[in-house]
Motif scaffolding. Structure first.
Motif, PDB file in Angstrom:
ATOM      1  N   THR A 149       0.845  -1.192   0.000  1.00  0.00           N
ATOM      2  CA  THR A 149       0.000   0.000   0.000  1.00  0.00           C
ATOM      3  C   THR A 149       0.879   1.241   0.000  1.00  0.00           C
ATOM      4  OG1 THR A 149      -0.089   0.097   2.425  1.00  0.00           O
ATOM      5  CG2 THR A 149      -1.882  -1.099   1.306  1.00  0.00           C
ATOM      6  N   ILE A 150       0.272   2.366  -0.372  1.00  0.00           N
ATOM      7  CA  ILE A 150       0.863   3.676  -0.115  1.00  0.00           C
ATOM      8  C   ILE A 150      -0.121   4.441   0.760  1.00  0.00           C
ATOM      9  CG2 ILE A 150       2.351   3.819  -2.136  1.00  0.00           C
ATOM     10  CD1 ILE A 150       0.223   5.523  -3.487  1.00  0.00           C
ATOM     11  N   GLN A 151       0.404   5.166   1.733  1.00  0.00           N
ATOM     12  CA  GLN A 151      -0.421   5.928   2.664  1.00  0.00           C
ATOM     13  C   GLN A 151      -0.096   7.406   2.507  1.00  0.00           C
ATOM     14  OE1 GLN A 151      -0.077   4.696   6.743  1.00  0.00           O
ATOM     15  NE2 GLN A 151      -1.561   6.187   7.505  1.00  0.00           N
ATOM     16  N   VAL A 152      -1.123   8.205   2.335  1.00  0.00           N
ATOM     17  CA  VAL A 152      -0.963   9.654   2.195  1.00  0.00           C
ATOM     18  C   VAL A 152      -1.113  10.298   3.569  1.00  0.00           C
ATOM     19  CG1 VAL A 152      -1.843  11.752   1.108  1.00  0.00           C
ATOM     20  CG2 VAL A 152      -1.887   9.577  -0.152  1.00  0.00           C
ATOM     21  N   LEU A 153      -0.134  11.116   3.937  1.00  0.00           N
ATOM     22  CA  LEU A 153      -0.179  11.857   5.197  1.00  0.00           C
ATOM     23  C   LEU A 153      -0.145  13.353   4.893  1.00  0.00           C
ATOM     24  CD1 LEU A 153       2.458   9.811   7.245  1.00  0.00           C
ATOM     25  CD2 LEU A 153      -0.010   9.433   7.116  1.00  0.00           C
ATOM     26  N   HIS A 154      -0.690  14.133   5.819  1.00  0.00           N
ATOM     27  CA  HIS A 154      -0.713  15.582   5.665  1.00  0.00           C
ATOM     28  C   HIS A 154       0.222  16.225   6.694  1.00  0.00           C
ATOM     29  CE1 HIS A 154      -4.135  15.375   2.903  1.00  0.00           C
ATOM     30  NE2 HIS A 154      -4.587  14.407   3.686  1.00  0.00           N
ATOM     31  N   ILE A 155       1.030  17.179   6.236  1.00  0.00           N
ATOM     32  CA  ILE A 155       2.009  17.855   7.081  1.00  0.00           C
ATOM     33  C   ILE A 155       1.481  19.228   7.479  1.00  0.00           C
ATOM     34  CG2 ILE A 155       4.346  18.774   7.228  1.00  0.00           C
ATOM     35  CD1 ILE A 155       5.174  16.799   5.068  1.00  0.00           C
ATOM     36  N   ASN A 156       1.456  19.500   8.775  1.00  0.00           N
ATOM     37  CA  ASN A 156       1.198  20.849   9.249  1.00  0.00           C
ATOM     38  C   ASN A 156       2.505  21.634   9.117  1.00  0.00           C
ATOM     39  OD1 ASN A 156       1.128  23.150  11.127  1.00  0.00           O
ATOM     40  ND2 ASN A 156      -0.821  22.303  11.819  1.00  0.00           N
ATOM     41  N   GLN A 157       2.526  22.621   8.233  1.00  0.00           N
ATOM     42  CA  GLN A 157       3.776  23.308   7.928  1.00  0.00           C
ATOM     43  C   GLN A 157       4.293  24.143   9.095  1.00  0.00           C
ATOM     44  OE1 GLN A 157       5.244  22.221   5.465  1.00  0.00           O
ATOM     45  NE2 GLN A 157       4.391  22.702   3.466  1.00  0.00           N
ATOM     46  N   ILE A 158       3.442  24.452  10.062  1.00  0.00           N
ATOM     47  CA  ILE A 158       3.879  25.244  11.217  1.00  0.00           C
ATOM     48  C   ILE A 158       4.452  24.352  12.309  1.00  0.00           C
ATOM     49  CG2 ILE A 158       3.125  26.817  13.050  1.00  0.00           C
ATOM     50  CD1 ILE A 158       1.012  27.863  11.097  1.00  0.00           C
ATOM     51  N   SER A 159       3.719  23.292  12.656  1.00  0.00           N
ATOM     52  CA  SER A 159       4.154  22.407  13.742  1.00  0.00           C
ATOM     53  C   SER A 159       4.969  21.219  13.251  1.00  0.00           C
ATOM     54  CB  SER A 159       2.937  21.881  14.504  1.00  0.00           C
ATOM     55  OG  SER A 159       2.149  21.030  13.680  1.00  0.00           O
ATOM     56  N   GLY A 160       4.877  20.913  11.955  1.00  0.00           N
ATOM     57  CA  GLY A 160       5.551  19.740  11.397  1.00  0.00           C
ATOM     58  C   GLY A 160       4.821  18.441  11.626  1.00  0.00           C
ATOM     59  N   LEU A 161       3.715  18.453  12.371  1.00  0.00           N
ATOM     60  CA  LEU A 161       3.019  17.231  12.735  1.00  0.00           C
ATOM     61  C   LEU A 161       2.283  16.609  11.558  1.00  0.00           C
ATOM     62  CD1 LEU A 161       1.558  18.294  16.205  1.00  0.00           C
ATOM     63  CD2 LEU A 161       3.685  17.081  15.720  1.00  0.00           C
ATOM     64  N   LEU A 162       2.127  15.289  11.637  1.00  0.00           N
ATOM     65  CA  LEU A 162       1.478  14.517  10.588  1.00  0.00           C
ATOM     66  C   LEU A 162       0.076  14.114  10.998  1.00  0.00           C
ATOM     67  CD1 LEU A 162       4.454  12.104   9.781  1.00  0.00           C
ATOM     68  CD2 LEU A 162       3.776  14.123   8.465  1.00  0.00           C
ATOM     69  N   THR A 163      -0.838  14.116  10.022  1.00  0.00           N
ATOM     70  CA  THR A 163      -2.168  13.554  10.203  1.00  0.00           C
ATOM     71  C   THR A 163      -2.448  12.620   9.039  1.00  0.00           C
ATOM     72  OG1 THR A 163      -3.137  15.495   9.121  1.00  0.00           O
ATOM     73  CG2 THR A 163      -3.109  15.469  11.534  1.00  0.00           C
ATOM     74  N   THR A 164      -3.295  11.623   9.286  1.00  0.00           N
ATOM     75  CA  THR A 164      -3.488  10.568   8.301  1.00  0.00           C
ATOM     76  C   THR A 164      -4.415  10.989   7.172  1.00  0.00           C
ATOM     77  OG1 THR A 164      -3.954   8.211   8.054  1.00  0.00           O
ATOM     78  CG2 THR A 164      -5.476   9.483   9.413  1.00  0.00           C
ATOM     79  N   GLY A 165      -4.216  10.351   6.029  1.00  0.00           N
ATOM     80  CA  GLY A 165      -5.064  10.565   4.864  1.00  0.00           C
ATOM     81  C   GLY A 165      -5.472   9.240   4.256  1.00  0.00           C
ATOM     82  N   GLU A 166      -5.591   9.218   2.936  1.00  0.00           N
ATOM     83  CA  GLU A 166      -6.059   8.029   2.244  1.00  0.00           C
ATOM     84  C   GLU A 166      -4.977   6.956   2.163  1.00  0.00           C
ATOM     85  OE1 GLU A 166      -9.168   7.511   1.190  1.00  0.00           O
ATOM     86  OE2 GLU A 166      -9.721   9.457   2.046  1.00  0.00           O
ATOM     87  N   ILE A 167      -5.432   5.704   1.982  1.00  0.00           N
ATOM     88  CA  ILE A 167      -4.547   4.566   1.765  1.00  0.00           C
ATOM     89  C   ILE A 167      -4.933   3.924   0.433  1.00  0.00           C
ATOM     90  CG2 ILE A 167      -3.835   2.290   2.622  1.00  0.00           C
ATOM     91  CD1 ILE A 167      -4.483   3.334   5.451  1.00  0.00           C
ATOM     92  N   TYR A 168      -3.926   3.653  -0.394  1.00  0.00           N
ATOM     93  CA  TYR A 168      -4.167   3.076  -1.712  1.00  0.00           C
ATOM     94  C   TYR A 168      -3.417   1.757  -1.850  1.00  0.00           C
ATOM     95  CZ  TYR A 168      -5.629   7.872  -2.776  1.00  0.00           C
ATOM     96  OH  TYR A 168      -6.234   9.101  -2.756  1.00  0.00           O
TER      97      TYR A 168
END
Length: 224
Positions: A149-168
């Motif tokens: 699989t590939i997993q898409v994550l989102h980066i908060n450009q201020i804090s650098g933290l990751l949040t989850t997105g779609e999985i393909y």
């Protein structure tokens, strides 16, 4: 296998500058340079650490000045460092760790003046074997080799933290993932005295390379 070599590119030849012997058993896997500071970050495959090295601009030699632990996943299986990359803002370092007990992406705040790293997040991934990942703006995409699989994550450009997105889903054994951005532009200026307008449309495609057990290579793409 515990050596980082530095070579100078000459006029038609390559000359060795430095043979940097690391601690036995470290297993330096990948290295990335900071875009502004004279620092390099080396992820170790076998010791579950990240090394910070000072770069000498005059000759490109490296001096290891610090190290930090990588994954804190608990379990009975070994942890293997994999990929390392600096985020687009230059403030955060992203490092992946593989383990059958759980794959993680670790986010570090880069302390350029102290030549160090501070861990700000240990993100538990959907898969166990994040062999490779790529960053494009506020997107980070991870290829899970064992989970296909590939997993898409989102980066908060201020804090650098990751949040989850779609999985393909992908074919078996994805080993590389990258971004390909295609832009198309149109310009209109029907009258020389009027303002020219420009419209740009951008499509971002994730490209994944899969090495199968028969050693053939295939490529799949996903548009996001």
């Amino acid at each position: 296998c515990d050596v980082v070599w530095t070579f100078a590119l000459g006029s038609g030849d390559i000359n060795m500058v430095q043979r940097n012997q690391l601690e036995e058993g470290v297993g330096p896997r990948h290295m990335v340079f900071h875009p502004q500071a004279n620092l390099a970050f080396i992820v170790a495959e076998y010791m579950n650490i990240v090394l910070i090295a000072r770069l000498e601009p005059a000759d490109g030699s490296l001096t290891v000045v610090n190290q930090v632990s990588l994954s804190s996943v608990q379990g009975t299986h070994p942890k293997y460092g994999a990929e390392v990359a600096v985020g687009d803002t230059g403030e955060f370092l992203y490092v992946s760790s593989r383990s059958d007990d759980g794959g993680v992406l670790v986010v570090f705040k880069i302390l350029t003046s102290e030549q160090g790293l501070t861990k700000v997040q240990e993100f538990e991934l959907h898969g166990t074997w994040p062999r490779h990942f790529a960053i494009h703006g506020n997107l980070l995409v991870v290829a899970d080799q064992k989970g296909a699989t590939i997993q898409v994550l989102h980066i908060n450009q201020i804090s650098g933290l990751l949040t989850t997105g779609e999985i393909y889903d992908t074919p078996d054994n994805p080993t590389f993932v990258g971004f390909y951005t295609e832009s198309t532009s149109t310009t209109t200026n029907p009258n020389p005295t009027t303002l020219t307008t420009k419209t740009t449309t951008t499509n971002t495609t994730i490209t994944t390379t899969i090495i199968t057990t028969t050693t053939t290579t295939t490529t799949t793409t996903t548009t996001i």
